[in-house]
Design a protein around this motif. Structure first.
Motif, short mmCIF file in Angstrom:
data_model
loop_
_atom_site.label_atom_id
_atom_site.label_comp_id
_atom_site.label_asym_id
_atom_site.label_seq_id
_atom_site.Cartn_x
_atom_site.Cartn_y
_atom_site.Cartn_z
N ALA A 90 35.72 30.45 37.63
CA ALA A 90 37.18 30.37 37.43
C ALA A 90 37.89 30.18 38.76
O ALA A 90 38.81 29.35 38.88
CB ALA A 90 37.67 31.63 36.72
N LYS A 91 37.47 30.92 39.76
CA LYS A 91 38.09 30.82 41.09
C LYS A 91 37.90 29.42 41.67
O LYS A 91 38.84 28.82 42.20
CB LYS A 91 37.49 31.87 42.03
CG LYS A 91 38.12 31.88 43.41
CD LYS A 91 37.52 32.98 44.27
CE LYS A 91 38.14 32.96 45.67
NZ LYS A 91 37.55 33.97 46.55
N LYS A 92 36.68 28.89 41.58
CA LYS A 92 36.39 27.55 42.11
C LYS A 92 37.19 26.48 41.37
O LYS A 92 37.63 25.49 41.96
CB LYS A 92 34.90 27.25 42.04
CG LYS A 92 34.52 25.93 42.72
CD LYS A 92 33.05 25.86 42.98
CE LYS A 92 32.68 24.67 43.84
NZ LYS A 92 33.20 24.74 45.21
N ALA A 93 37.39 26.69 40.07
CA ALA A 93 38.13 25.72 39.26
C ALA A 93 39.64 25.87 39.44
O ALA A 93 40.41 25.01 39.00
CB ALA A 93 37.77 25.89 37.79
N GLY A 94 40.06 26.98 40.07
CA GLY A 94 41.48 27.21 40.28
C GLY A 94 42.20 27.62 39.00
O GLY A 94 43.37 27.27 38.79
N VAL A 95 41.48 28.36 38.14
CA VAL A 95 42.09 28.82 36.88
C VAL A 95 41.91 30.32 36.75
O VAL A 95 41.08 30.93 37.42
CB VAL A 95 41.47 28.11 35.65
CG1 VAL A 95 41.64 26.60 35.74
CG2 VAL A 95 40.00 28.48 35.48
N ASN A 96 42.68 30.90 35.86
CA ASN A 96 42.57 32.32 35.54
C ASN A 96 41.26 32.58 34.80
O ASN A 96 40.80 31.74 34.01
CB ASN A 96 43.78 32.71 34.67
CG ASN A 96 43.82 34.18 34.38
OD1 ASN A 96 43.02 34.68 33.59
ND2 ASN A 96 44.76 34.87 34.99
N HIS A 97 40.66 33.75 35.05
CA HIS A 97 39.40 34.11 34.38
C HIS A 97 39.55 34.07 32.86
O HIS A 97 38.66 33.62 32.14
CB HIS A 97 38.96 35.51 34.85
CG HIS A 97 37.56 35.84 34.50
ND1 HIS A 97 37.20 37.05 33.95
CD2 HIS A 97 36.40 35.13 34.59
CE1 HIS A 97 35.89 37.06 33.73
NE2 HIS A 97 35.40 35.92 34.11
N LEU A 98 40.69 34.51 32.38
CA LEU A 98 40.96 34.52 30.94
C LEU A 98 40.99 33.09 30.38
O LEU A 98 40.55 32.83 29.26
CB LEU A 98 42.28 35.24 30.65
CG LEU A 98 42.62 35.50 29.19
CD1 LEU A 98 41.54 36.34 28.52
CD2 LEU A 98 43.96 36.21 29.09
N THR A 99 41.50 32.16 31.19
CA THR A 99 41.56 30.75 30.77
C THR A 99 40.15 30.22 30.53
O THR A 99 39.91 29.50 29.55
CB THR A 99 42.27 29.90 31.85
OG1 THR A 99 43.59 30.39 32.03
CG2 THR A 99 42.32 28.43 31.45
N ILE A 148 36.91 23.21 34.95
CA ILE A 148 36.00 24.36 34.79
C ILE A 148 34.56 23.87 34.70
O ILE A 148 33.65 24.43 35.33
CB ILE A 148 36.37 25.18 33.53
CG1 ILE A 148 37.75 25.82 33.71
CG2 ILE A 148 35.33 26.26 33.25
CD1 ILE A 148 38.32 26.43 32.43
N ILE A 149 34.32 22.80 33.94
CA ILE A 149 32.97 22.25 33.79
C ILE A 149 32.42 21.78 35.14
O ILE A 149 31.27 22.06 35.48
CB ILE A 149 32.96 21.10 32.76
CG1 ILE A 149 33.11 21.66 31.34
CG2 ILE A 149 31.70 20.25 32.88
CD1 ILE A 149 33.30 20.61 30.26
N GLN A 150 33.24 21.08 35.91
CA GLN A 150 32.78 20.59 37.21
C GLN A 150 32.49 21.73 38.17
O GLN A 150 31.49 21.70 38.91
CB GLN A 150 33.82 19.63 37.81
CG GLN A 150 33.91 18.29 37.12
CD GLN A 150 32.56 17.59 37.00
OE1 GLN A 150 31.82 17.48 37.96
NE2 GLN A 150 32.23 17.14 35.79
N ALA A 151 33.35 22.74 38.17
CA ALA A 151 33.12 23.92 39.03
C ALA A 151 31.83 24.63 38.62
O ALA A 151 31.02 25.04 39.46
CB ALA A 151 34.31 24.87 38.94
N ALA A 152 31.63 24.77 37.31
CA ALA A 152 30.43 25.43 36.80
C ALA A 152 29.18 24.65 37.17
O ALA A 152 28.17 25.23 37.59
CB ALA A 152 30.52 25.58 35.29
#
Length: 198
Positions: free
Chosen positions: A32-41, A10-14
């Protein structure tokens, strides 16, 4: 995927999106999408965009590894230590110079972003001012406004970081990065040791 790995993704995507699009235009959903995780995550890890910016950009420039790595090498020899700090700071940030440019205009228009960006010089200044206060307490340097001196020291280094990629910089700047560091350290050493020579 472990919690730490998820957090790092998430940090790297951000960091990528904040640099590419700026703070205001980047949404947490995009990150979240770029990190491949759920928005809630993302929200479970960081709670909000402000915290994520602090973790990804502010700490990226002034990482705890930077401070810890320097602290263990400090000798209380002013010249040696200022040289060490300058070299470490330039090595840590010279290739991250886009951070210094991307947010200048945006921060001037966004009070929230401006406040976040100002955490970078505050962390740096506090670190160096604390070191200088310690030297003064040990009667190794003169008294002074150590916060202001620290601010001026890092301002010179930041100027080098911001402009060194310009082609004209190398035509107009007379010397190497080591020459630049030596001249900076000379200036501050003369100021900080001026009353200790007698």
């Amino acid at each position: 995927m472990t919690k730490q790995l998820t957090r790092e993704r998430i940090i790297q995507a951000a960091l990528i999106l904040f640099k590419d699009k700026g703070y205001t235009a980047t949404s947490t959903r995009e990150i979240a999408k770029k990190a491949g995780v759920n928005h809630l995550t993302l929200f479970r890890h960081f709670e909000n965009k402000r915290n994520l910016f602090r973790e990804s950009v502010v700490h990226h420039v002034t990482s705890s590894h930077f401070f810890d790595g320097i602290k263990e090498k400090l000798t209380e020899d002013l010249r040696e230590d200022l040289t060490l700090i300058a070299k470490a700071y330039l090595e840590e940030n010279i290739d991250k110079n886009s951070v210094f440019w991307v947010y200048l205009t945006e921060a001037a228009q966004d009070p929230e972003l401006s406040e976040l960006i100002m955490e970078i010089p505050k962390r740096l200044n506090d670190f160096l001012a604390t070191y200088l206060s310690k030297l003064h307490g040990h009667k190794k340097i003169s008294s002074g406004n150590f916060q202001m001196i620290s601010h001026m020291f890092f301002s010179l280094l930041n100027q080098y970081i911001m402009f060194h990629r310009f082609p004209a910089f190398h035509h107009t700047f007379p010397g190497s990065i080591d020459d630049f560091i030596d001249e900076c350290v000379d200036l501050f050493q003369m100021k900080l040791e001026k009353d200790m020579l007698f």
